[in-house]
Design an enzyme around this catalytic site. Structure first.
Site, PDB file in Angstrom:
ATOM      1  N   TYR A  16      -7.883   4.801  -3.216  1.00  0.00           N
ATOM      2  CA  TYR A  16      -8.752   5.641  -2.393  1.00  0.00           C
ATOM      3  C   TYR A  16      -8.011   6.866  -1.886  1.00  0.00           C
ATOM      4  O   TYR A  16      -6.783   6.962  -1.978  1.00  0.00           O
ATOM      5  CB  TYR A  16      -9.346   4.850  -1.228  1.00  0.00           C
ATOM      6  CG  TYR A  16      -8.364   4.220  -0.270  1.00  0.00           C
ATOM      7  CD1 TYR A  16      -8.165   4.740   1.002  1.00  0.00           C
ATOM      8  CD2 TYR A  16      -7.653   3.070  -0.622  1.00  0.00           C
ATOM      9  CE1 TYR A  16      -7.286   4.141   1.891  1.00  0.00           C
ATOM     10  CE2 TYR A  16      -6.771   2.470   0.261  1.00  0.00           C
ATOM     11  CZ  TYR A  16      -6.590   3.017   1.520  1.00  0.00           C
ATOM     12  OH  TYR A  16      -5.715   2.425   2.394  1.00  0.00           O
ATOM     13  N   GLU A  34      -4.068   6.911  -2.051  1.00  0.00           N
ATOM     14  CA  GLU A  34      -3.420   5.665  -1.645  1.00  0.00           C
ATOM     15  C   GLU A  34      -3.775   4.568  -2.635  1.00  0.00           C
ATOM     16  O   GLU A  34      -4.932   4.422  -3.039  1.00  0.00           O
ATOM     17  CB  GLU A  34      -3.833   5.254  -0.233  1.00  0.00           C
ATOM     18  CG  GLU A  34      -3.192   3.936   0.203  1.00  0.00           C
ATOM     19  CD  GLU A  34      -3.124   3.750   1.708  1.00  0.00           C
ATOM     20  OE1 GLU A  34      -2.891   2.608   2.133  1.00  0.00           O
ATOM     21  OE2 GLU A  34      -3.289   4.727   2.451  1.00  0.00           O
ATOM     22  N   TRP A  90     -12.054  -6.840  -0.321  1.00  0.00           N
ATOM     23  CA  TRP A  90     -10.999  -7.843  -0.499  1.00  0.00           C
ATOM     24  C   TRP A  90     -11.550  -9.269  -0.533  1.00  0.00           C
ATOM     25  O   TRP A  90     -10.963 -10.150  -1.173  1.00  0.00           O
ATOM     26  CB  TRP A  90      -9.943  -7.712   0.602  1.00  0.00           C
ATOM     27  CG  TRP A  90      -9.162  -6.444   0.528  1.00  0.00           C
ATOM     28  CD1 TRP A  90      -9.222  -5.382   1.380  1.00  0.00           C
ATOM     29  CD2 TRP A  90      -8.207  -6.069  -0.480  1.00  0.00           C
ATOM     30  NE1 TRP A  90      -8.366  -4.383   0.968  1.00  0.00           N
ATOM     31  CE2 TRP A  90      -7.730  -4.779  -0.161  1.00  0.00           C
ATOM     32  CE3 TRP A  90      -7.703  -6.704  -1.624  1.00  0.00           C
ATOM     33  CZ2 TRP A  90      -6.781  -4.108  -0.935  1.00  0.00           C
ATOM     34  CZ3 TRP A  90      -6.750  -6.043  -2.396  1.00  0.00           C
ATOM     35  CH2 TRP A  90      -6.303  -4.765  -2.048  1.00  0.00           C
ATOM     36  N   ASP A 108      -6.913   8.835   1.176  1.00  0.00           N
ATOM     37  CA  ASP A 108      -6.675   8.537   2.586  1.00  0.00           C
ATOM     38  C   ASP A 108      -6.709   9.823   3.416  1.00  0.00           C
ATOM     39  O   ASP A 108      -6.855  10.925   2.888  1.00  0.00           O
ATOM     40  CB  ASP A 108      -5.323   7.831   2.735  1.00  0.00           C
ATOM     41  CG  ASP A 108      -5.193   7.064   4.040  1.00  0.00           C
ATOM     42  OD1 ASP A 108      -6.218   6.852   4.705  1.00  0.00           O
ATOM     43  OD2 ASP A 108      -4.070   6.684   4.397  1.00  0.00           O
ATOM     44  N   ARG A 121      -6.917  -1.601  -4.974  1.00  0.00           N
ATOM     45  CA  ARG A 121      -7.794  -0.630  -4.317  1.00  0.00           C
ATOM     46  C   ARG A 121      -7.164   0.755  -4.422  1.00  0.00           C
ATOM     47  O   ARG A 121      -5.964   0.923  -4.198  1.00  0.00           O
ATOM     48  CB  ARG A 121      -7.988  -0.997  -2.843  1.00  0.00           C
ATOM     49  CG  ARG A 121      -8.940  -0.075  -2.092  1.00  0.00           C
ATOM     50  CD  ARG A 121      -8.994  -0.435  -0.612  1.00  0.00           C
ATOM     51  NE  ARG A 121      -9.804   0.512   0.147  1.00  0.00           N
ATOM     52  CZ  ARG A 121      -9.651   0.769   1.440  1.00  0.00           C
ATOM     53  NH1 ARG A 121      -8.703   0.146   2.128  1.00  0.00           N
ATOM     54  NH2 ARG A 121     -10.428   1.641   2.056  1.00  0.00           N
ATOM     55  N   GLU A 142       0.865  -1.180   0.000  1.00  0.00           N
ATOM     56  CA  GLU A 142       0.000   0.000   0.000  1.00  0.00           C
ATOM     57  C   GLU A 142       0.903   1.231   0.000  1.00  0.00           C
ATOM     58  O   GLU A 142       1.791   1.338   0.838  1.00  0.00           O
ATOM     59  CB  GLU A 142      -0.883   0.048   1.246  1.00  0.00           C
ATOM     60  CG  GLU A 142      -1.702  -1.202   1.503  1.00  0.00           C
ATOM     61  CD  GLU A 142      -2.201  -1.241   2.937  1.00  0.00           C
ATOM     62  OE1 GLU A 142      -2.429  -0.168   3.533  1.00  0.00           O
ATOM     63  OE2 GLU A 142      -2.344  -2.349   3.469  1.00  0.00           O
ATOM     64  N   THR A 153      -1.903  -2.491  -3.947  1.00  0.00           N
ATOM     65  CA  THR A 153      -1.836  -3.490  -5.017  1.00  0.00           C
ATOM     66  C   THR A 153      -2.783  -4.647  -4.726  1.00  0.00           C
ATOM     67  O   THR A 153      -3.131  -4.909  -3.571  1.00  0.00           O
ATOM     68  CB  THR A 153      -0.424  -4.084  -5.175  1.00  0.00           C
ATOM     69  OG1 THR A 153      -0.119  -4.887  -4.022  1.00  0.00           O
ATOM     70  CG2 THR A 153       0.634  -3.015  -5.356  1.00  0.00           C
TER      71      THR A 153
END
Length: 452
Positions: free
Chosen positions: A55, A63, A419, A57, A53, A9, A66
């Site tokens: 988004y 952010e 997830w 943050d 993902r 991340e 993977t």
């Protein structure tokens, strides 16, 4: 666990320089960045066709997390694809600004600190078996992670009251705890919050938040690969010397400030060892462990670079790794710049160069220019990175998620994913729970896609 699920991340720093009189706050710039995402995802927190993902943050930091990967090269490729995804948002946002008469250049930095002293992270995730003793994992990993910056740091110029000094790590000054369930308040080295994103009876997710964001592909491979190898050895019952640190937070700063790796850090019980001593122990155990393990060319690459990096630090001769280790690449760049323009490390132009090194825009970012000149080694191919922008890893659960998202978008269906869940938001509220991150084929998902 020789085949392990891993992910990275990355939080990106954002800034904008404006051509006209109008100014935007960082929050407003971030909203421009994510406007295209919100237009199709109806949210600034979305999963992409490649299983990742994306988004916004805390603190207006984009952010990118993977998708689940099960090999190092796959992970580095998808980490690099994240930069391409963010670069596309950057270009789109600049066009929107221009159309609205707000001329400006947006910068996204893959680094860990801004000029105001704020820090944002790069978090590594490793799947570990639930049956293992988690406290032992933490005990053995902590000295390794505190000293790993010797080979994996991104490098930073630290301005002190006395003078500017070059440090190994950007993140080291901002870590305040060894092991904790918090991520933002105390910034621990290892986060223990138990969110496996998998079958909780079988697995845990180890969340490492101490690492720097690396521009160098080889350093990213080394950072994650060495940690995965140490985890594998812990699970296999390999015995390590006791390097329990007296004060991990003091130690991580001391290591960052010592480019020789020789300064002694205080261990529990009053003993001492240097970062080089500690890393040499883990490296020696790894070499020994691999003699009885199935060969893996990617792990061989990691161990080769690990050994060469330690040799370079010990000899203070970095010629054999000066295209492969982030902090070494950056320091060499600064030294050339200082020699050419006769300037001190404290010169503001060095600080600008430090920032430009982490600019992810191709053709503008300094690291990209070094890479194009062959001064920074690659392990990925452009074609593979471009493919990874839209295509999930084909060997993990990410394939199920990516295929589902692609099918739902193309069919114009309303859906929700995270997830572990894939859900069609129709009257039947059909949901598939995918608890096995190793599984890339699932008849239930095939049926859900076919029903569209």
């Amino acid at each position: 666990m020789q085949r392990r699920i891993m992910g990275i991340e990355t939080e990106f720093g954002v800034t904008c320089t404006f051509h006209g009189h109008r100014r935007l706050s960082p929050d407003e710039v971030a909203r421009y960045l994510f406007r295209r995402v919100v237009s199709w995802g109806r949210s600034s927190n979305v999963f992409l066709r490649n299983g990742a993902r994306l988004y916004l943050d805390v603190g207006s930091h984009p952010e990118y997390a993977t998708a689940e990967c099960d090999s190092l090269h796959q992970l580095v490729t998808h980490d690099r694809a994240g930069e391409r995804v963010l670069e596309e948002l950057l270009i789109d946002a600049e066009q929107r600004l221009a159309e609205e008469g707000i001329g400006g250049d947006i910068y996204l930095f893959k680094n860990n600190t801004d000029s105001a002293g704020n820090s944002y992270g790069c978090h590594e995730n490793f799947l570990v078996v639930r049956a293992g003793e988690f406290s032992r994992i933490s005990d053995v990993l902590l000295p390794f992670l505190v000293t790993r910056q010797l080979i994996c740091g991104a490098g930073k110029v630290l301005q002190t009251p006395k003078a500017a000094t070059f440090c190994l790590s950007q993140r080291a000054e901002h870590i305040w705890e060894g092991v904790s369930s918090a991520t933002t308040r105390s910034r621990p080295i290892i986060n223990t919050r138990d969110e496996p994103h998998a079958d909780a009876e079988k697995y845990r997710r180890l969340h490492v938040i101490v690492g720097d964001s690396n521009m160098s592909e080889t350093t990213t491979m080394l950072k994650v690969g060495t940690a995965a190898l140490v985890l594998e050895m812990i699970e296999a019952g390999v015995a390590f010397r006791d390097f329990a640190l007296d004060n991990p937070i003091r130690a991580i700063r001391e290591v960052s400030h010592d480019l020789t790796g020789r300064r002694p850090v205080r261990l529990a019980g009053g003993r001492q060892a240097s970062a080089l001593d500690i890393q040499r122990e883990y490296y020696a155990r790894a070499v020994e462990h691999l003699r009885n393990r199935d060969r893996d060319p990617q792990i061989d690459q990691v161990v080769d670079l690990w050994g060469r990096a330690l040799d370079a630090v010990e000899a203070q001769d970095f010629a054999k790794v000066d295209t492969e280790i982030d902090w070494v690449i950056k320091r060499k760049l600064f030294q050339r710049y200082q020699d050419r323009y006769d300037m001190e490390l404290s010169d503001p132009k060095i600080a600008q160069l430090d920032l430009a090194y982490h600019d992810i825009k191709r053709g503008r970012g300094v690291f990209d220019l070094l890479q194009r000149k062959g001064l920074a080694k690659r392990i990925t191919e452009d074609e593979a990175v471009d493919a990874a922008v839209d295509t999930p890893p084909q060997t993990t659960r990410a394939k199920l998620r990516g295929d589902f998202i692609t099918a739902a978008q193309e069919a114009g269906r309303d859906f929700t994913v995270d997830w572990v869940h894939l859900k069609l938001n129709d009257q039947a509220q059909r949901t598939v729970l995918c608890k096995d991150p190793f599984r890339s084929v699932d008849e239930r998902v095939d049926r859900l896609i076919a029903s569209m």
